[in-house]
Design a protein around this motif. Sequence first.
Motif, PDB file in Angstrom:
ATOM      1  N   ARG A 130     -19.165  -1.313  -1.962  1.00 47.82           N
ATOM      2  CA  ARG A 130     -19.305  -0.266  -2.982  1.00 47.82           C
ATOM      3  C   ARG A 130     -17.943   0.329  -3.368  1.00 47.82           C
ATOM      4  O   ARG A 130     -17.722   0.716  -4.504  1.00 47.82           O
ATOM      5  N   CYS A 135     -13.631  -4.795  -7.836  1.00 51.72           N
ATOM      6  CA  CYS A 135     -14.907  -5.157  -8.451  1.00 51.72           C
ATOM      7  C   CYS A 135     -15.795  -3.921  -8.630  1.00 51.72           C
ATOM      8  O   CYS A 135     -16.768  -3.729  -7.885  1.00 51.72           O
ATOM      9  N   PRO A 136     -15.490  -3.074  -9.633  1.00 51.39           N
ATOM     10  CA  PRO A 136     -16.365  -1.932  -9.916  1.00 51.39           C
ATOM     11  C   PRO A 136     -17.783  -2.424 -10.227  1.00 51.39           C
ATOM     12  O   PRO A 136     -17.961  -3.328 -11.062  1.00 51.39           O
ATOM     13  N   ILE A 137     -18.763  -1.858  -9.568  1.00 56.87           N
ATOM     14  CA  ILE A 137     -20.124  -2.380  -9.665  1.00 56.87           C
ATOM     15  C   ILE A 137     -20.674  -2.322 -11.094  1.00 56.87           C
ATOM     16  O   ILE A 137     -21.307  -3.274 -11.562  1.00 56.87           O
ATOM     17  N   GLU A 138     -20.429  -1.225 -11.810  1.00 51.69           N
ATOM     18  CA  GLU A 138     -20.954  -1.131 -13.179  1.00 51.69           C
ATOM     19  C   GLU A 138     -20.354  -2.208 -14.067  1.00 51.69           C
ATOM     20  O   GLU A 138     -21.055  -2.826 -14.884  1.00 51.69           O
ATOM     21  N   LEU A 139     -19.056  -2.445 -13.939  1.00 56.92           N
ATOM     22  CA  LEU A 139     -18.400  -3.504 -14.710  1.00 56.92           C
ATOM     23  C   LEU A 139     -18.973  -4.861 -14.336  1.00 56.92           C
ATOM     24  O   LEU A 139     -19.232  -5.706 -15.207  1.00 56.92           O
ATOM     25  N   GLU A 141     -21.954  -5.543 -13.144  1.00 57.01           N
ATOM     26  CA  GLU A 141     -23.324  -5.706 -13.651  1.00 57.01           C
ATOM     27  C   GLU A 141     -23.313  -6.152 -15.112  1.00 57.01           C
ATOM     28  O   GLU A 141     -24.177  -6.934 -15.536  1.00 57.01           O
ATOM     29  N   GLY A 142     -22.336  -5.670 -15.885  1.00 53.48           N
ATOM     30  CA  GLY A 142     -22.217  -6.118 -17.265  1.00 53.48           C
ATOM     31  C   GLY A 142     -21.910  -7.601 -17.354  1.00 53.48           C
ATOM     32  O   GLY A 142     -22.434  -8.310 -18.231  1.00 53.48           O
ATOM     33  N   ARG A 144     -22.685  -9.861 -14.974  1.00 52.29           N
ATOM     34  CA  ARG A 144     -23.885 -10.573 -14.506  1.00 52.29           C
ATOM     35  C   ARG A 144     -24.940 -10.676 -15.604  1.00 52.29           C
ATOM     36  O   ARG A 144     -25.657 -11.680 -15.688  1.00 52.29           O
TER      37      ARG A 144
END
Length: 199
Positions: A130, A135-139, A141-142, A144
């Motif tokens: 986290r 690797c920012p998670i929100e970025l 997810e975009g 993915r």
Amino acid sequence: MTRPLLLFAPGAGAPSSSPWMLGWRARLATLGEVVTLDYPYMLAGRRAPDPLPRLVAAHQQALAAARAEWPGPVVLIGKSMGGRVGCHVAAEEDVAAVVCLGYPLRGARGAVRDEALLALRCPVLFVQGRRDPLCPIELFEGVRARMTARSELRIVEDGNHSLEVPRRALQARGETQEQVDARTLGWIREFLAAAPGRG
């Protein structure tokens, strides 16, 4: 059921003989036949990684050599850069799946490195910390959302780029790093059980 061949690649800053890699090699050995590799720059004692095409070529060479010794389905597993290079290899080679432990989505200069992910066709599991600044998670997810390959994302809460959790956070949750790693291994086991070519 045939045990899979797990070709396990290190990150940019340490060889396959590092404590982190050795620890994970032992865990992964409960899931399949583990073979590790080192990239040419590391074998030559250089600090700076080789250009991407040379990294990919070395990874492909290691894959061919491992396949010659082991007939089972192949899964590419990598820490950080090893996972990124593995994704490039999987876009060109026929492998059952890819597992990325700390995918380095952002490069040193901030560029988003998603080209290999968008080219993937086989299933991929991402395990991300986290608190991983690469690797920012929100970025992520975009990215993915734009992938055509099936992907799964598992998050290590409070984890860093190496999936390690600070001692204070572990104490607050009443956990140990060994328990965190065991949970991650369970995620990998579940993913591999559902990967094609495992029958």
